[in-house]
Design a protein around this motif. Structure first.
Motif, PDB file in Angstrom:
ATOM      1  N   ALA A  66     -47.376  21.427  32.041  1.00 52.98           N
ATOM      2  CA  ALA A  66     -46.518  20.446  31.367  1.00 52.98           C
ATOM      3  C   ALA A  66     -45.145  20.376  32.025  1.00 52.98           C
ATOM      4  O   ALA A  66     -44.582  19.286  32.198  1.00 52.98           O
ATOM      5  CB  ALA A  66     -46.386  20.805  29.888  1.00 52.98           C
ATOM      6  N   ALA A  67     -44.601  21.522  32.412  1.00 48.78           N
ATOM      7  CA  ALA A  67     -43.297  21.542  33.069  1.00 48.78           C
ATOM      8  C   ALA A  67     -43.346  20.837  34.420  1.00 48.78           C
ATOM      9  O   ALA A  67     -42.417  20.103  34.789  1.00 48.78           O
ATOM     10  CB  ALA A  67     -42.829  22.988  33.246  1.00 48.78           C
ATOM     11  N   VAL A  68     -44.427  21.050  35.151  1.00 51.34           N
ATOM     12  CA  VAL A  68     -44.587  20.406  36.462  1.00 51.34           C
ATOM     13  C   VAL A  68     -44.733  18.900  36.299  1.00 51.34           C
ATOM     14  O   VAL A  68     -44.121  18.105  37.040  1.00 51.34           O
ATOM     15  CB  VAL A  68     -45.797  21.011  37.193  1.00 51.34           C
ATOM     16  CG1 VAL A  68     -46.172  20.172  38.403  1.00 51.34           C
ATOM     17  CG2 VAL A  68     -45.497  22.447  37.615  1.00 51.34           C
ATOM     18  N   THR A  69     -45.535  18.483  35.332  1.00 49.97           N
ATOM     19  CA  THR A  69     -45.737  17.055  35.092  1.00 49.97           C
ATOM     20  C   THR A  69     -44.425  16.367  34.717  1.00 49.97           C
ATOM     21  O   THR A  69     -44.109  15.280  35.212  1.00 49.97           O
ATOM     22  CB  THR A  69     -46.769  16.853  33.973  1.00 49.97           C
ATOM     23  OG1 THR A  69     -48.003  17.454  34.365  1.00 49.97           O
ATOM     24  CG2 THR A  69     -47.001  15.375  33.696  1.00 49.97           C
ATOM     25  N   GLU A  70     -43.642  17.026  33.872  1.00 47.49           N
ATOM     26  CA  GLU A  70     -42.357  16.458  33.465  1.00 47.49           C
ATOM     27  C   GLU A  70     -41.414  16.333  34.665  1.00 47.49           C
ATOM     28  O   GLU A  70     -40.725  15.324  34.836  1.00 47.49           O
ATOM     29  CB  GLU A  70     -41.729  17.336  32.378  1.00 47.49           C
ATOM     30  CG  GLU A  70     -40.584  16.676  31.628  1.00 47.49           C
ATOM     31  CD  GLU A  70     -39.254  16.776  32.359  1.00 47.49           C
ATOM     32  OE1 GLU A  70     -38.393  15.895  32.195  1.00 47.49           O
ATOM     33  OE2 GLU A  70     -39.085  17.746  33.130  1.00 47.49           O
ATOM     34  N   GLN A  71     -41.407  17.365  35.533  1.00 47.38           N
ATOM     35  CA  GLN A  71     -40.551  17.307  36.719  1.00 47.38           C
ATOM     36  C   GLN A  71     -40.996  16.195  37.666  1.00 47.38           C
ATOM     37  O   GLN A  71     -40.169  15.455  38.221  1.00 47.38           O
ATOM     38  CB  GLN A  71     -40.560  18.647  37.447  1.00 47.38           C
ATOM     39  CG  GLN A  71     -39.752  18.676  38.739  1.00 47.38           C
ATOM     40  CD  GLN A  71     -38.286  18.379  38.516  1.00 47.38           C
ATOM     41  OE1 GLN A  71     -37.647  18.960  37.655  1.00 47.38           O
ATOM     42  NE2 GLN A  71     -37.733  17.451  39.292  1.00 47.38           N
ATOM     43  N   LEU A  72     -42.296  16.044  37.831  1.00 43.72           N
ATOM     44  CA  LEU A  72     -42.817  14.999  38.714  1.00 43.72           C
ATOM     45  C   LEU A  72     -42.466  13.606  38.214  1.00 43.72           C
ATOM     46  O   LEU A  72     -42.353  12.655  39.008  1.00 43.72           O
ATOM     47  CB  LEU A  72     -44.340  15.128  38.846  1.00 43.72           C
ATOM     48  CG  LEU A  72     -44.838  16.206  39.808  1.00 43.72           C
ATOM     49  CD1 LEU A  72     -46.340  16.406  39.656  1.00 43.72           C
ATOM     50  CD2 LEU A  72     -44.503  15.828  41.250  1.00 43.72           C
ATOM     51  N   SER A  73     -42.278  13.467  36.921  1.00 41.37           N
ATOM     52  CA  SER A  73     -41.913  12.164  36.372  1.00 41.37           C
ATOM     53  C   SER A  73     -40.478  11.794  36.728  1.00 41.37           C
ATOM     54  O   SER A  73     -40.085  10.636  36.587  1.00 41.37           O
ATOM     55  CB  SER A  73     -42.091  12.168  34.847  1.00 41.37           C
ATOM     56  OG  SER A  73     -41.079  12.945  34.213  1.00 41.37           O
ATOM     57  N   ARG A  74     -39.677  12.778  37.184  1.00 39.65           N
ATOM     58  CA  ARG A  74     -38.282  12.527  37.527  1.00 39.65           C
ATOM     59  C   ARG A  74     -38.056  12.473  39.035  1.00 39.65           C
ATOM     60  O   ARG A  74     -37.543  11.505  39.562  1.00 39.65           O
ATOM     61  CB  ARG A  74     -37.386  13.566  36.858  1.00 39.65           C
ATOM     62  CG  ARG A  74     -37.382  13.423  35.320  1.00 39.65           C
ATOM     63  CD  ARG A  74     -36.403  14.344  34.644  1.00 39.65           C
ATOM     64  NE  ARG A  74     -36.844  15.740  34.703  1.00 39.65           N
ATOM     65  CZ  ARG A  74     -36.164  16.718  35.261  1.00 39.65           C
ATOM     66  NH1 ARG A  74     -35.024  16.489  35.861  1.00 39.65           N
ATOM     67  NH2 ARG A  74     -36.628  17.957  35.241  1.00 39.65           N
ATOM     68  N   PHE A  75     -38.401  13.535  39.758  1.00 39.27           N
ATOM     69  CA  PHE A  75     -38.349  13.525  41.222  1.00 39.27           C
ATOM     70  C   PHE A  75     -39.084  14.756  41.740  1.00 39.27           C
ATOM     71  O   PHE A  75     -39.229  15.743  41.025  1.00 39.27           O
ATOM     72  CB  PHE A  75     -36.910  13.482  41.771  1.00 39.27           C
ATOM     73  CG  PHE A  75     -36.060  14.683  41.425  1.00 39.27           C
ATOM     74  CD1 PHE A  75     -35.987  15.777  42.277  1.00 39.27           C
ATOM     75  CD2 PHE A  75     -35.312  14.708  40.249  1.00 39.27           C
ATOM     76  CE1 PHE A  75     -35.194  16.875  41.979  1.00 39.27           C
ATOM     77  CE2 PHE A  75     -34.516  15.805  39.938  1.00 39.27           C
ATOM     78  CZ  PHE A  75     -34.462  16.885  40.797  1.00 39.27           C
ATOM     79  N   SER A  76     -39.554  14.701  42.976  1.00 42.85           N
ATOM     80  CA  SER A  76     -40.321  15.801  43.553  1.00 42.85           C
ATOM     81  C   SER A  76     -39.552  16.572  44.615  1.00 42.85           C
ATOM     82  O   SER A  76     -39.868  17.724  44.886  1.00 42.85           O
ATOM     83  CB  SER A  76     -41.624  15.274  44.160  1.00 42.85           C
ATOM     84  OG  SER A  76     -41.348  14.382  45.237  1.00 42.85           O
ATOM     85  N   HIS A  77     -38.538  15.936  45.232  1.00 43.06           N
ATOM     86  CA  HIS A  77     -37.832  16.625  46.314  1.00 43.06           C
ATOM     87  C   HIS A  77     -36.515  15.927  46.612  1.00 43.06           C
ATOM     88  O   HIS A  77     -36.448  14.696  46.657  1.00 43.06           O
ATOM     89  CB  HIS A  77     -38.686  16.654  47.584  1.00 43.06           C
ATOM     90  CG  HIS A  77     -37.990  17.288  48.753  1.00 43.06           C
ATOM     91  ND1 HIS A  77     -37.753  18.648  48.832  1.00 43.06           N
ATOM     92  CD2 HIS A  77     -37.452  16.757  49.878  1.00 43.06           C
ATOM     93  CE1 HIS A  77     -37.114  18.930  49.962  1.00 43.06           C
ATOM     94  NE2 HIS A  77     -36.916  17.801  50.605  1.00 43.06           N
TER      95      HIS A  77
END
Length: 425
Positions: free
Chosen positions: A64-75
């Protein structure tokens, strides 16, 4: 869909043999402490991605934490455009690590990167070059960490020349005939024969040797090394890449002693399956390098930092430190009972703190004569029956158990049943 055998044939044609003899099991999916191959066969995972999965495969909170981060930016690259998760994770590790005084943390991608940069930091802080490590220790496969690793095969063969100013001393282990005083005498001999203390930047060791066979550093050794480093201005670096994050029944393996190192390296289970490593150290030491001298494009990936923050939450909320000790308390008596049977492969030296458990496969019951060939057969038999195991050790005859700490008791018992079957002759 390709079968395991078809994929193995493609692997042999496309991938260099130097990556090692991977299990002929091609994973399609995994959940907690189980995985399924491309043919749908289920396996119990007692390897944990080589200690990467203390919180199990695909823990819901981590995903869930990874999915939430991916919704904002990856790098963005932290050195170019910083982000809060990197700072928040550094703050949490600074508070958790057994470091004397204020601490700082920098992130990288792999365990080897962490060790390389720990040495760079130590050299910058001390103005010295020499590094002392231990036989049997494993620190990575880059040129510097390969030199630091205390095992020739398979890590060093054909790759010389190796970097200079790396020195090895024996690691204490009774079956090898090495006591703590032998290790300390070897360091004293180094100081008289090869490198003076005033040219030594750091002493590096694992609190429990991983590839070396899950051999725990005696408290007496840790205390003596701390005193030696304090006497000569040498930095003590503890490699927690495999031992960290609840695996040994402590947050960090070094906490089985009261010794506080100057620098700690972390990786593997830090981010629950996502590539992340770090160096935690005393603030004054960590500030020794010039601005821009440390870092990397993908160092401290925002995705991995988000995962790591969730991992720390899971360890606390699910009481995984206590869980590790519970797992060890279940495994060791079962292995002891197997060792007393007359119709099983001889095993010896059942050992390890918490859920970092290993035992040796030996040629004759009651001896320490290694039997690496039988070790391979046991691992293959277990795999055929649905259990993933790993070997390790200086002689390749140790079987290590790194089950995710989130595995249920029922799954542990099932896996131990398969292991017992694999050891039965």
């Amino acid at each position: 869909m390709s079968t395991n055998s078809e994929l193995m044939a493609r692997r042999e044609a496309a991938v260099p043999r130097g990556v090692g003899n991977a299990h002929p099991v091609f994973t399609q999916r995994a959940e907690n402490a189980e995985l399924w191959d491309v043919e749908g066969k289920r396996y119990i995972d007692f390897a944990g991605g080589i200690a990467v999965l203390n919180t199990g495969h695909r823990h819901p909170k981590v995903m869930a934490a990874v999915t939430e981060q991916l919704s904002r930016f990856s790098h963005t690259c932290f050195q170019v455009s910083p982000y809060e998760s990197y700072v928040a994770l550094a703050e949490r590790l600074n508070a958790l690590a057994p470091i004397e005084g204020p601490a700082k943390t920098i992130f990288f991608t792999t365990g080897a990167e962490a060790l390389e940069n720990a040495v760079k930091i130590a050299r910058a802080a001390t103005g010295r070059s020499g590094v002392i490590t231990f036989a049997g220790g494993y620190h990575g496969r880059t040129m510097l960490t390969m030199a630091m690793t205390g095992k020739v095969l398979p890590y060093k063969k054909k790759f010389a020349p190796l970097p200079a100013e790396i020195y090895h001393v024996p690691f204490p282990h009774a079956p090898f005939g090495v006591a703590v005083q032998d290790s300390l005498r070897a360091i004293d001999m180094l100081f008289r024969a090869d490198i003076e203390p005033e040219r030594t930047a750091a002493i590096v060791l694992e609190p429990v040797q991983g590839e070396g066979g899950f051999i725990q550093a005696p408290t007496e050794l840790m205390e003596a090394l701390r005193a030696l480093c304090d006497k000569h201005g040498i930095l003590l670096i503890v490699d927690e890449v495999q031992t960290g994050f609840a695996r040994t029944g402590k947050m960090f393996g070094v906490e089985h002693s009261a010794v506080k190192p100057d620098i700690i390296t972390v990786a593997k289970s830090l981010a629950g399956g996502f590539p992340l490593s770090g160096v935690i150290g005393r603030a004054a030491i960590m500030d020794a390098a010039e601005p821009g001298g440390l870092g990397g494009t993908y160092s401290g990936s925002p995705i991995a930092c988000a995962a790591a923050l969730a991992v720390l939450d899971v360890i606390k909320e699910e009481k995984l430190i206590e869980r590790a000790n519970h797992i060890g308390a279940k495994m060791k008596p079962r292995l002891e009972a197997i060792s007393r049977r007359n119709n099983t492969v001889p095993i010896a030296e059942i050992r390890g703190p918490g859920a970092m458990i290993a035992f040796d496969v030996v040629a004759t019951r009651g001896t320490n004569e290694p039997d690496p060939e039988m070790t391979k057969k046991v691992i293959a038999k277990a795999r055929e029956n649905g259990l993933i195991l790993l070997s390790c050790g200086v002689y390749g005859n140790a079987i290590r158990l790194l089950v995710p700490l989130t595995a249920s008791d029922a799954l542990l018992d099932e896996g131990l049943d398969v292991l017992e079957q694999a050891l039965t002759v």
